[in-house]
Design a protein around this motif. Structure first.
Motif, mmCIF file in Angstrom:
data_model
loop_
_atom_site.group_PDB
_atom_site.id
_atom_site.type_symbol
_atom_site.label_atom_id
_atom_site.label_comp_id
_atom_site.label_asym_id
_atom_site.label_seq_id
_atom_site.Cartn_x
_atom_site.Cartn_y
_atom_site.Cartn_z
ATOM 1 N N GLY A 1 30.425 17.679 6.894
ATOM 2 C CA GLY A 1 31.281 16.402 7.134
ATOM 3 C C GLY A 1 30.558 14.966 7.034
ATOM 4 O O GLY A 1 29.376 14.727 6.728
ATOM 5 N N HIS B 1 34.515 14.196 11.095
ATOM 6 C CA HIS B 1 35.625 14.904 10.214
ATOM 7 C C HIS B 1 35.123 15.721 9.235
ATOM 8 O O HIS B 1 33.878 15.575 8.646
ATOM 9 N N THR B 2 35.736 16.818 8.937
ATOM 10 C CA THR B 2 35.428 17.746 8.047
ATOM 11 C C THR B 2 36.701 17.921 6.953
ATOM 12 O O THR B 2 38.002 18.479 7.504
#
Length: 208
Positions: free
Chosen positions: A150, A180-181
């Motif tokens: 991410g 964030h992924t």
């Protein structure tokens, strides 16, 4: 300047969350939260958005595109919060939802008498762009770093923080970190649980 944590959160983005199922009875009956957790106020439960708040600072919010679990009373140290674990429990009960991304978020601040000046001095090189007649009075920065599976979106901005009703506002540098992924099409559930399980790893990375 000493960094202080304000809150942490786990977020799961999806194409069709069902906000109307979020209720204290659902969370307790499905063993997502313990039976003895007390509500801080009456829950809000609608088809568009539902909110459940507990006296320990944990807040569940479900919108049609997002599940967010926030801990407003994180404990600094080795294990700052259970929000990652709670998010995993929640999505395991709803495996048919099409999850598309996860986020592990941390918000904090560093008390500073002149945050605007400190950010300009730290991040903006001297030149014609920051001298009269174009001398800026404030600066906010946005940084993006690659992390395991991410990205880390990191921001620093000048602002004020309220520390208790009697303490008033404190001038500070506000720091927001978002790990964030994006979830692959064929392994959404597996990757979502794996990303949320790295909450502790992301916390330690953020503190460093």
């Amino acid at each position: 300047m000493e960094f202080e944590l304000l809150n942490v959160a786990a977020v799961v983005v999806a194409q069709h969350h069902n906000p109307s199922i979020l209720h204290p009875s659902f969370l307790a009956s499905e063993k997502i939260v313990p039976d003895n957790w007390e509500g801080a106020e009456p829950p809000l439960c609608t088809p568009a958005v539902s909110v459940v708040k507990y006296t320990n600072g944990i807040v569940f919010t479900v919108e049609q595109s997002k599940l967010q679990i926030v801990d407003n009373n994180p404990t600094p140290g080795a294990i700052p919060s259970r929000v990652g674990e709670l998010a995993i429990k929640y999505i395991k009960k709803l495996p048919y939802v099409r999850y598309t991304a996860t986020g592990v978020n941390m918000t904090g601040f560093m008390p500073c008498a002149v945050p605007e000046e400190v950010l300009i001095r730290q991040f903006l090189k001297t030149g014609t762009w920051n001298t009269d007649p174009l001398k800026p009075v404030a600066l906010g920065i946005r940084l993006k770093y690659p992390v395991e599976q991410g990205v880390l979106n990191l921001s620093c901005d000048p602002g004020n923080v309220v520390r208790g009703e009697s303490a008033g506002e404190v001038k500070s540098i506000l720091v927001n970190a978002n790990y964030h992924t994006d979830l692959p099409e064929d392994k959404r559930q597996e990757y979502a649980e794996d990303a949320l399980s790295r909450f502790q790893q992301h916390y330690e990375h953020c503190m460093e």
